[in-house]
Design an enzyme around this catalytic site. Sequence first.
Site, PDB file in Angstrom:
ATOM      1  N   HIS A 181      -9.084   6.371   3.763  1.00  0.00           N
ATOM      2  CA  HIS A 181      -8.593   5.284   4.610  1.00  0.00           C
ATOM      3  C   HIS A 181      -8.022   4.179   3.707  1.00  0.00           C
ATOM      4  CE1 HIS A 181      -8.279   2.829   8.178  1.00  0.00           C
ATOM      5  NE2 HIS A 181      -8.769   1.828   7.472  1.00  0.00           N
ATOM      6  N   ASN A 217     -12.681  11.816   4.708  1.00  0.00           N
ATOM      7  CA  ASN A 217     -11.440  11.133   5.089  1.00  0.00           C
ATOM      8  C   ASN A 217     -11.067  10.119   4.013  1.00  0.00           C
ATOM      9  OD1 ASN A 217      -9.296  10.218   6.810  1.00  0.00           O
ATOM     10  ND2 ASN A 217     -10.573   8.465   7.411  1.00  0.00           N
ATOM     11  N   ASP A 277     -13.857   5.612  11.211  1.00  0.00           N
ATOM     12  CA  ASP A 277     -13.838   5.069   9.837  1.00  0.00           C
ATOM     13  C   ASP A 277     -15.183   4.468   9.446  1.00  0.00           C
ATOM     14  OD1 ASP A 277     -11.152   5.827   9.634  1.00  0.00           O
ATOM     15  OD2 ASP A 277     -10.439   3.912  10.417  1.00  0.00           O
ATOM     16  N   ARG A 327      -6.009  11.147  14.204  1.00  0.00           N
ATOM     17  CA  ARG A 327      -6.680  11.299  15.481  1.00  0.00           C
ATOM     18  C   ARG A 327      -8.194  11.294  15.264  1.00  0.00           C
ATOM     19  NH1 ARG A 327      -6.386  15.490  20.471  1.00  0.00           N
ATOM     20  NH2 ARG A 327      -6.141  13.790  21.963  1.00  0.00           N
ATOM     21  N   GLY A 335       1.847  13.857   4.242  1.00  0.00           N
ATOM     22  CA  GLY A 335       1.060  14.806   3.464  1.00  0.00           C
ATOM     23  C   GLY A 335       1.023  14.567   1.967  1.00  0.00           C
ATOM     24  N   SER A 336       1.146  13.299   1.526  1.00  0.00           N
ATOM     25  CA  SER A 336       1.085  13.098   0.066  1.00  0.00           C
ATOM     26  C   SER A 336      -0.347  13.271  -0.456  1.00  0.00           C
ATOM     27  CB  SER A 336       1.669  11.742  -0.331  1.00  0.00           C
ATOM     28  OG  SER A 336       0.843  10.683   0.067  1.00  0.00           O
TER      29      SER A 336
HETATM   30  C1  GAR Z   1      -2.515   7.320   3.867  1.00  0.00           C
HETATM   31  O1  GAR Z   1      -2.249   6.016   3.441  1.00  0.00           O
HETATM   32  C2  GAR Z   1      -3.894   7.426   4.447  1.00  0.00           C
HETATM   33  O2  GAR Z   1      -4.854   6.640   3.773  1.00  0.00           O
HETATM   34  C3  GAR Z   1      -3.674   6.909   5.842  1.00  0.00           C
HETATM   35  O3  GAR Z   1      -2.447   7.463   6.239  1.00  0.00           O
HETATM   36  C4  GAR Z   1      -1.647   7.673   5.084  1.00  0.00           C
HETATM   37  C5  GAR Z   1      -1.231   9.134   5.053  1.00  0.00           C
HETATM   38  O4  GAR Z   1      -0.345   9.372   4.011  1.00  0.00           O
HETATM   39  N1  GAR Z   1      -4.732   7.299   6.715  1.00  0.00           N
HETATM   40  C6  GAR Z   1      -5.181   6.534   7.697  1.00  0.00           C
HETATM   41  O5  GAR Z   1      -4.714   5.447   7.960  1.00  0.00           O
HETATM   42  C7  GAR Z   1      -6.339   7.124   8.486  1.00  0.00           C
HETATM   43  N2  GAR Z   1      -6.969   6.119   9.275  1.00  0.00           N
HETATM   44  P1  GAR Z   1      -0.081  10.850   3.523  1.00  0.00           P
HETATM   45  O6  GAR Z   1       0.252  11.662   4.771  1.00  0.00           O
HETATM   46  O7  GAR Z   1       1.102  10.730   2.601  1.00  0.00           O
HETATM   47  O8  GAR Z   1      -1.323  11.345   2.825  1.00  0.00           O
END
Ligand code: GAR
Length: 200
Positions: free
Chosen positions: A108, A106, A144, A90, A11-12
């Site tokens: 990515h 989103n 994506d 998901r 969740g950053s």
């Molecule tokens: C982030 O790097 C985000 O871009 C990626 O997961 C991480 C979540 O970090 N998302 C994906 O790969 C989606 N396909 P976070 O929970 O600290 O925000």
Amino acid sequence: MKIGILISGRGSNMTAIIEAVRDQRIPDAEVSVVISDKKNALGLEKASERGIETIVVARKNRTREEHDAEIVNELEKRGVELVCLAGYMRLLSKDFVRAFPEKIINIHPSLLPSFPGLDAQRQAIDYGVRISGCTVHFVDEHLDHGAIILQKSVEVTNEDTSATLSAKILEHEHTLYVEALRKIVGGKCQIIGRRVVFEN
Ligand code: GAR
């Protein structure tokens, strides 16, 4: 504008959005709810500490459609107008996407259309690209794939591992997501075909 954030983990990005809304860097917005599909997601506590309502909608043994219908219901009950995926791991069902047309965003960790799906940073390292980065995009019915709002590049060195590249990209994710939301909440963007056009 009421924002709902979906997470699965740390969740950053969620925290960056909550804090930007709180500090008025995203004006005229409110984070109404954070929803996780994982009950142990670390982001849930971070959201609660910041006074945001949190809900866990576990997958259980349901179909994607059943699971998504419950999430959509929770979002609609709270009048959410914009859905931000922040490490929500998901794929959304067609019905979910159709419930919020052009209102799901989103982030990515690659320069799409390169390296969609899981482990984008690992894919970039394995492919040997010299430049990668992150993409904020609208969500459509394909993985994506929706129209690109903003991208930021980072250099990939021979010393980089998946972990160091992830950290480099993440630094930019937080600012890029906030910048994109500023524009979208401010009503300053239009989707024309695959192109997202900003007004000055
Ligand atoms: C982030 O790097 C985000 O871009 C990626 O997961 C991480 C979540 O970090 N998302 C994906 O790969 C989606 N396909 P976070 O929970 O600290 O925000």
